[in-house]
Design a protein around this motif. Sequence first.
Motif, mmCIF file in Angstrom:
data_model
loop_
_atom_site.group_PDB
_atom_site.id
_atom_site.type_symbol
_atom_site.label_atom_id
_atom_site.label_comp_id
_atom_site.label_asym_id
_atom_site.label_seq_id
_atom_site.Cartn_x
_atom_site.Cartn_y
_atom_site.Cartn_z
ATOM 1 N N UNK A 55 0.963 -1.233 0.032
ATOM 2 C CA UNK A 55 -0.013 -0.018 -0.064
ATOM 3 C C UNK A 55 0.807 1.314 -0.095
ATOM 4 N N UNK A 56 1.899 1.262 0.785
ATOM 5 C CA UNK A 56 3.034 2.369 0.653
ATOM 6 C C UNK A 56 4.221 1.783 0.381
ATOM 7 N N UNK A 57 4.587 2.316 -1.009
ATOM 8 C CA UNK A 57 5.856 1.847 -1.613
ATOM 9 C C UNK A 57 6.996 2.654 -1.347
ATOM 10 N N UNK A 58 8.103 2.073 -0.894
ATOM 11 C CA UNK A 58 9.337 3.001 -0.466
ATOM 12 C C UNK A 58 10.382 2.474 -1.468
ATOM 13 N N UNK A 59 10.746 3.177 -2.500
ATOM 14 C CA UNK A 59 11.770 2.516 -3.347
ATOM 15 C C UNK A 59 12.996 2.922 -3.061
ATOM 16 N N UNK A 60 13.714 2.139 -2.021
ATOM 17 C CA UNK A 60 14.749 2.313 -1.584
ATOM 18 C C UNK A 60 15.818 0.845 -1.552
ATOM 19 N N UNK A 61 16.843 0.722 -1.581
ATOM 20 C CA UNK A 61 17.512 -0.410 -1.778
ATOM 21 C C UNK A 61 17.624 -1.017 -0.210
#
Length: 142
Positions: free
Chosen positions: A8-14
């Motif tokens: 639902x909440x996407x955090x695009x960090x490695x």
Amino acid sequence: MGRRESCDIVLRFANVSAHHCQLFVNNGYWYIRDMQSRNGVKVNGLRVQEKRLDPGDTLAVAKHRYEVQYSPADLGAVGPPPADDLPSEIMTESLLARAGLKSSPKKESSQPRRRRNSENGVKRYDVLDDSAGQIDSPDAPV
């Protein structure tokens, strides 16, 4: 909350896990639960597995910090906040497993563990031995 598009909440960090943590509301208060992520979740600088989020708390997912802002009254909270205890399912898992540590399996022995005092041949009680029959006379001191 996590790196996957299905969250639902996407955090695009490695350094954010695919399914990093879960946010949910209970009795008007937000809670966070770490989903066994590699880089963890911190609330106000302390790493947590599950914790109530109060308005103004600082939430860190991996190393990405966010300030929590909401009104518990708007979410249906009545009275003071509930105790910030661990969930009731705490006893379903060992403390070692909750801490991310695994205990080594016990080695089974065909002989019970008993020690003998080499000086006088007296049998001693072994606190590591949980087999029956260690104490020959229950009235005698150990």
